[in-house]
Design a protein around this motif. Structure first.
Motif, mmCIF file in Angstrom:
data_model
loop_
_atom_site.group_PDB
_atom_site.id
_atom_site.type_symbol
_atom_site.label_atom_id
_atom_site.label_comp_id
_atom_site.label_asym_id
_atom_site.label_seq_id
_atom_site.Cartn_x
_atom_site.Cartn_y
_atom_site.Cartn_z
ATOM 1 N N PRO A 271 11.878 2.392 -5.133
ATOM 2 C CA PRO A 271 10.422 2.439 -4.991
ATOM 3 C C PRO A 271 9.743 2.788 -6.316
ATOM 4 C CG PRO A 271 11.386 4.483 -4.215
ATOM 5 C CD PRO A 271 12.536 3.592 -4.640
ATOM 6 N N VAL A 272 8.493 2.338 -6.470
ATOM 7 C CA VAL A 272 7.665 2.697 -7.622
ATOM 8 C C VAL A 272 6.307 3.135 -7.071
ATOM 9 C CG1 VAL A 272 6.526 1.883 -9.717
ATOM 10 C CG2 VAL A 272 8.822 1.045 -9.152
ATOM 11 N N THR A 273 5.907 4.361 -7.367
ATOM 12 C CA THR A 273 4.625 4.884 -6.903
ATOM 13 C C THR A 273 3.602 4.803 -8.023
ATOM 14 O OG1 THR A 273 5.717 6.374 -5.340
ATOM 15 C CG2 THR A 273 3.451 6.933 -5.973
ATOM 16 N N ILE A 274 2.405 4.316 -7.675
ATOM 17 C CA ILE A 274 1.308 4.284 -8.639
ATOM 18 C C ILE A 274 0.167 5.132 -8.109
ATOM 19 C CG2 ILE A 274 1.971 2.050 -9.584
ATOM 20 C CD1 ILE A 274 -0.361 0.782 -8.029
ATOM 21 N N GLU A 275 -0.618 5.662 -9.049
ATOM 22 C CA GLU A 275 -1.778 6.480 -8.705
ATOM 23 C C GLU A 275 -2.929 6.112 -9.621
ATOM 24 O OE1 GLU A 275 -0.401 10.473 -9.245
ATOM 25 O OE2 GLU A 275 0.105 10.133 -11.338
ATOM 26 N N GLY A 276 -4.095 6.665 -9.354
ATOM 27 C CA GLY A 276 -5.302 6.311 -10.077
ATOM 28 C C GLY A 276 -5.102 6.140 -11.575
ATOM 29 N N GLY A 277 -5.466 4.963 -12.091
ATOM 30 C CA GLY A 277 -5.369 4.644 -13.501
ATOM 31 C C GLY A 277 -4.117 3.891 -13.888
ATOM 32 N N ASP A 278 -3.076 3.951 -13.074
ATOM 33 C CA ASP A 278 -1.824 3.273 -13.401
ATOM 34 C C ASP A 278 -1.965 1.764 -13.267
ATOM 35 O OD1 ASP A 278 -0.770 5.819 -13.664
ATOM 36 O OD2 ASP A 278 0.428 5.713 -11.825
ATOM 37 N N ILE A 279 -1.245 1.040 -14.109
ATOM 38 C CA ILE A 279 -1.202 -0.416 -14.077
ATOM 39 C C ILE A 279 0.235 -0.821 -13.755
ATOM 40 C CG2 ILE A 279 -1.524 -2.548 -15.382
ATOM 41 C CD1 ILE A 279 -4.142 -0.975 -15.082
ATOM 42 N N LEU A 280 0.404 -1.673 -12.739
ATOM 43 C CA LEU A 280 1.722 -2.143 -12.327
ATOM 44 C C LEU A 280 1.786 -3.653 -12.526
ATOM 45 C CD1 LEU A 280 4.414 -1.227 -10.956
ATOM 46 C CD2 LEU A 280 3.369 -1.915 -8.792
ATOM 47 N N LEU A 281 2.813 -4.118 -13.230
ATOM 48 C CA LEU A 281 3.041 -5.540 -13.469
ATOM 49 C C LEU A 281 4.300 -5.940 -12.712
ATOM 50 C CD1 LEU A 281 2.396 -5.099 -17.212
ATOM 51 C CD2 LEU A 281 1.013 -6.575 -15.780
#
Length: 140
Positions: A79-89
């Motif tokens: 899994p990869v968790t993202i939060e406010g401001g993160d950019i996921l490619l």
């Protein structure tokens, strides 16, 4: 990209840039950061707490820019968790599920290189934009 930003590349080709600025991310600053990667931003979506999106893949590379909250992308390997401001490619055709494991809403921009949304479902389509649009207000 800010000097304080850090890009992590995972073995499956997924890339994550953590928000590196001292100021809180805004919808405008996240969209601006996404465009620096050459992607067209096409949608700002907010999902309800405890949201689940069934397994699917995008036909071309996808970008997500988190504005508010946290959510986890579940790939086959991890899994990869993202939060406010993160950019996921996310590379094109990479199957994943998306789950917010908390009681807070999550907002993120979505985009692609072409600016179009092309999805291949690998499950029941639960949580898809189309499925969400069929729900009545307040319905989970």
């Amino acid at each position: 990209m800010s000097d304080r930003s850090k890009m992590v590349t995972f073995p499956n080709g997924v890339k994550l840039m953590k928000w590196g600025r001292k100021e809180e991310p805004t919808a405008e600053s996240v969209a601006e950061e996404m465009r620096r990667f050459g992607y067209s931003v096409y949608d700002l979506q907010t999902v309800a707490p405890w949201f689940e999106r069934s397994r699917h893949a995008h036909d071309e590379p996808e970008i997500r820019g988190a504005v508010l909250g946290a959510i986890t992308f579940h790939f086959d390997d991890f899994p990869v968790t993202i939060e406010g401001g993160d950019i996921l490619l996310i590379p094109g055709s990479m199957a994943h599920e998306v789950i917010s494991h908390n009681g807070r809403p999550f907002s993120a921009y979505k985009g692609s290189l072409s600016g179009e949304r092309k999805v291949t479902e690998h499950a029941d389509g639960q949580g898809s934009v189309e499925e969400l649009s069929r729900r009545r207000p307040g319905e989970k």
